[in-house]
Scaffold this motif. Structure first.
Motif, PDB file in Angstrom:
ATOM      1  N   GLY A   7       4.096  -9.284   7.075  1.00  0.00           N
ATOM      2  CA  GLY A   7       3.675  -8.359   6.035  1.00  0.00           C
ATOM      3  C   GLY A   7       3.593  -8.952   4.645  1.00  0.00           C
ATOM      4  N   GLY A   8       4.001 -10.203   4.493  1.00  0.00           N
ATOM      5  CA  GLY A   8       3.893 -10.834   3.191  1.00  0.00           C
ATOM      6  C   GLY A   8       2.456 -11.147   2.840  1.00  0.00           C
ATOM      7  N   GLY A   9       2.259 -11.584   1.594  1.00  0.00           N
ATOM      8  CA  GLY A   9       0.916 -11.930   1.151  1.00  0.00           C
ATOM      9  C   GLY A   9       0.822 -11.979  -0.346  1.00  0.00           C
ATOM     10  N   LEU A  10      -0.410 -11.993  -0.830  1.00  0.00           N
ATOM     11  CA  LEU A  10      -0.691 -12.031  -2.258  1.00  0.00           C
ATOM     12  C   LEU A  10      -1.044 -10.621  -2.731  1.00  0.00           C
ATOM     13  CD1 LEU A  10      -1.320 -13.558  -4.913  1.00  0.00           C
ATOM     14  CD2 LEU A  10      -3.647 -13.894  -4.013  1.00  0.00           C
ATOM     15  N   GLY A  14       2.113  -4.559  -9.903  1.00  0.00           N
ATOM     16  CA  GLY A  14       1.955  -3.115  -9.761  1.00  0.00           C
ATOM     17  C   GLY A  14       1.589  -2.674  -8.359  1.00  0.00           C
ATOM     18  N   GLY A  15       1.262  -3.626  -7.518  1.00  0.00           N
ATOM     19  CA  GLY A  15       0.857  -3.308  -6.158  1.00  0.00           C
ATOM     20  C   GLY A  15       2.029  -3.113  -5.224  1.00  0.00           C
ATOM     21  N   SER A  16       1.711  -2.903  -3.948  1.00  0.00           N
ATOM     22  CA  SER A  16       2.722  -2.632  -2.934  1.00  0.00           C
ATOM     23  C   SER A  16       2.517  -3.509  -1.709  1.00  0.00           C
ATOM     24  CB  SER A  16       2.639  -1.165  -2.495  1.00  0.00           C
ATOM     25  OG  SER A  16       2.914  -0.290  -3.566  1.00  0.00           O
ATOM     26  N   LEU A  17       3.613  -3.763  -1.038  1.00  0.00           N
ATOM     27  CA  LEU A  17       3.595  -4.431   0.257  1.00  0.00           C
ATOM     28  C   LEU A  17       4.692  -3.818   1.117  1.00  0.00           C
ATOM     29  CD1 LEU A  17       3.250  -8.270  -0.483  1.00  0.00           C
ATOM     30  CD2 LEU A  17       1.569  -6.822   0.665  1.00  0.00           C
ATOM     31  N   ARG A  18       4.499  -3.875   2.416  1.00  0.00           N
ATOM     32  CA  ARG A  18       5.525  -3.435   3.355  1.00  0.00           C
ATOM     33  C   ARG A  18       5.840  -4.595   4.292  1.00  0.00           C
ATOM     34  NH1 ARG A  18       5.222   0.468   8.583  1.00  0.00           N
ATOM     35  NH2 ARG A  18       7.265   1.463   8.422  1.00  0.00           N
TER      36      ARG A  18
END
Length: 117
Positions: A7-10, A14-18
């Motif tokens: 689920g990681g990444g660029l 202000g954005g979201s990741l799970r």
């Protein structure tokens, strides 16, 4: 025993990741699960913890109010929902399992999270 993060990444500020951490090879529902992170040139630091039945959760001050840890014992998976991401959240995020003794502690390989515009 395996802990596999994904689920990681660029993502922009202000954005979201799970993040997800899939566990196998041990009794997941009996283990305390944690997330740690390590930024370049820095020591690994605690991010969040959740007890076996989700009855207790705690967070590092730097992520309180922005990150949420959860788990699904039926799926042997722990999650980290990360909102309002900042540049300083950039790090490799690691999943950790602790069964209550020195010999029942396991780490995943990590997943890279990069917050940048």
């Amino acid at each position: 025993v395996q802990l596999v993060e994904s689920g990681g990444g660029l993502v922009q500020p202000g954005g979201s990741l799970r993040l997800s951490c899939a566990a196998s090879g041990f009794t997941f529902s009996s283990y305390v699960m944690k997330w740690y992170r390590q930024a370049p040139g820095k020591e690994r630091e605690f991010v969040a913890v959740i007890t076996s039945t989700s009855g207790f959760k705690n967070y590092a001050d730097s992520v309180k109010g922005r990150f949420t840890i959860s788990r699904d014992n039926a799926k042997n998976t722990v999650y980290l929902q990360m909102n309002s991401l900042k540049d300083e959240d950039t790090a490799v995020y690691f999943c950790h399992a602790w069964g209550g003794t020195l010999t029942t502690t396991y780490w995943g390989q990590g997943t890279q999270v990069t917050v940048s515009s």
